[in-house]
Structures are given as C-alpha cells and as structure tokens.
Motif scaffolding. Sequence first.
Motif, PDB file in Angstrom:
ATOM      1  N   ASP A 260       0.539   0.669  40.921  1.00  0.00           N
ATOM      2  CA  ASP A 260      -0.563   0.179  41.745  1.00  0.00           C
ATOM      3  C   ASP A 260      -0.095  -0.249  43.133  1.00  0.00           C
ATOM      4  O   ASP A 260      -0.916  -0.313  44.061  1.00  0.00           O
TER       5      ASP A 260
ATOM      6  N   SER B  15      -2.019   1.170  46.179  1.00  0.00           N
ATOM      7  CA  SER B  15      -2.717   0.178  46.995  1.00  0.00           C
ATOM      8  C   SER B  15      -2.338   0.323  48.465  1.00  0.00           C
ATOM      9  O   SER B  15      -3.200   0.233  49.353  1.00  0.00           O
ATOM     10  N   ASN B  16      -1.044   0.535  48.738  1.00  0.00           N
ATOM     11  CA  ASN B  16      -0.616   0.762  50.121  1.00  0.00           C
ATOM     12  C   ASN B  16      -1.344   1.962  50.720  1.00  0.00           C
ATOM     13  O   ASN B  16      -1.752   1.941  51.885  1.00  0.00           O
TER      14      ASN B  16
ATOM     15  N   ASN C   9      -5.165   1.094  51.333  1.00  0.00           N
ATOM     16  CA  ASN C   9      -5.320   0.164  52.451  1.00  0.00           C
ATOM     17  C   ASN C   9      -4.878   0.757  53.781  1.00  0.00           C
ATOM     18  O   ASN C   9      -5.179   0.203  54.841  1.00  0.00           O
TER      19      ASN C   9
ATOM     20  N   ARG D 268       5.018  -3.901  50.712  1.00  0.00           N
ATOM     21  CA  ARG D 268       3.749  -3.711  51.398  1.00  0.00           C
ATOM     22  C   ARG D 268       4.029  -3.008  52.718  1.00  0.00           C
ATOM     23  O   ARG D 268       4.913  -3.406  53.473  1.00  0.00           O
TER      24      ARG D 268
ATOM     25  N   TYR E 182      -2.080  -5.401  36.332  1.00  0.00           N
ATOM     26  CA  TYR E 182      -1.610  -4.351  37.221  1.00  0.00           C
ATOM     27  C   TYR E 182      -0.362  -3.671  36.676  1.00  0.00           C
ATOM     28  O   TYR E 182       0.316  -4.176  35.778  1.00  0.00           O
TER      29      TYR E 182
ATOM     30  N   TYR F 197      -8.808   4.279  38.864  1.00  0.00           N
ATOM     31  CA  TYR F 197      -9.141   4.824  40.184  1.00  0.00           C
ATOM     32  C   TYR F 197     -10.298   5.812  40.090  1.00  0.00           C
ATOM     33  O   TYR F 197     -10.168   6.899  39.511  1.00  0.00           O
TER      34      TYR F 197
END
Length: 224
Positions: A41, A45-46, A49, A131, A37, A74
């Motif tokens: 990322d 990713s946040n 998701n 996150r 990673y 991606y």
Amino acid sequence: MAMQDVMAVVLSGGQGKRLYPLTKLRAKPAVPIGGKYRLIDIPISNCLNSGVHKIQVLTQFLSASLHRHIYQTYKFDLFSGGFVYILAAEETPSGMDWYQGTADAVRKQLIHLLEAYVEDILILSGDHLYRMDYGEFIELHREKRADLTIAVQPVAAADASRLGILKTDEDGRITTFCEKPGSDELAGLESPVDQGRHSVRLLQPQVSHLHPSALSAFFARRWM
C-alpha cells in the motif's frame, strides 16, 4: 503535470527471506503494517497521491494473499482510466521458467507493459517504506530528456557489499554501476550526495529493447 501518460510497475515477486517468519505464508509486499494495511500500500499510495493511476503489480511468490488484498482494496470507476492490475508470472511459448530476478520480471512482461502506450514507465519496489511525490521525479526526468532516471538512497560503506552501487558525476549522471562490491572495490565509488531517495526507476518504453545485461543493471534490486 498530466500523469495519464505514466504507468507504474510495482515489483512484488520476491521471497522476502529476511522477514521470515512474517513471510512464511505470504509475499513480503503482503506483510501487514499499521493494522489493515500491507507493505504494498505504500508505493501504491505514493502513486495515487502523485496522480499516477495506472498501476501494474508483478507477482510470483506466495501471491494469493497479495492478490486478495489488491482485489479488495483498489477500485476505480469505469470513466477514470485508472486501474491496479496484477501481472502474475506465467508460462509462455517463449519461456517456461519463473522470473529470474527483477530485470527478468520486467522483460518477461514487456508484451503487456507496452500495450499501455504510455510515455514513461515508473518502476517501483513493492516492499519499501517511504513517502515520495513522483510528479517531481517525472518532471525532472522529462526536463533532462533522459532515457532512464533513478532515484536512489545513499548508504554507508559497511552496507555496500549487499547492494548495487551507482557512482554519479556532479551533474547527477550515472558513470559506474557495481553489483555488491567487496570492501576492496569501494575506493572511487563515492558519489556527491544531495539528499536520500529510495529505489525508484523511470524509463521510456523505447529503451526496453536493450540487451538483458543492460536491463539487469537498470533494474538492480537496490541502488545507491
């Protein structure tokens, strides 16, 4: 909440001098972490998701490695409407210089950002580890009918001199902004603290015509 009308802009053009020599050959968001990673990322990713699938990545410094990673990682099908696009710094008839900072990077790419015709633009840093569910953040932004909403992280007074500091009132409204204040300027800049957040900004595209000095405050690299 539907996120089709939200687009994320990930700022990834800085030099990352504090991580040298890891950034000797790459931009800071391209620094490896956790094996295969990269730092970038984390915000992407946040986004995914949180249901935010329209993502623009603004790049400039030593960007080849970062571009390659994004291209290889991606992929979206043609019917999802999602994408991770790269907006590299470019010479234009209106300006031949590089990004002069975070606000300037956003301002110079407005012509492309506004083409998305989204309701809100989520401004993220490409080199932070955290996150967060942006859905809750966007919901609060719209509930308050704000032009700009900022998620922030409290810092100690000893760290304030190298950051941009916001002061808020009891309702969470920003009343003061001070860029890298000296120790003698900290008195009165304390704010009520609920919980720590990271540097995330959300604005409505129609406020993007603001004067450059206002945008500079909106998109300061770090906030309290």
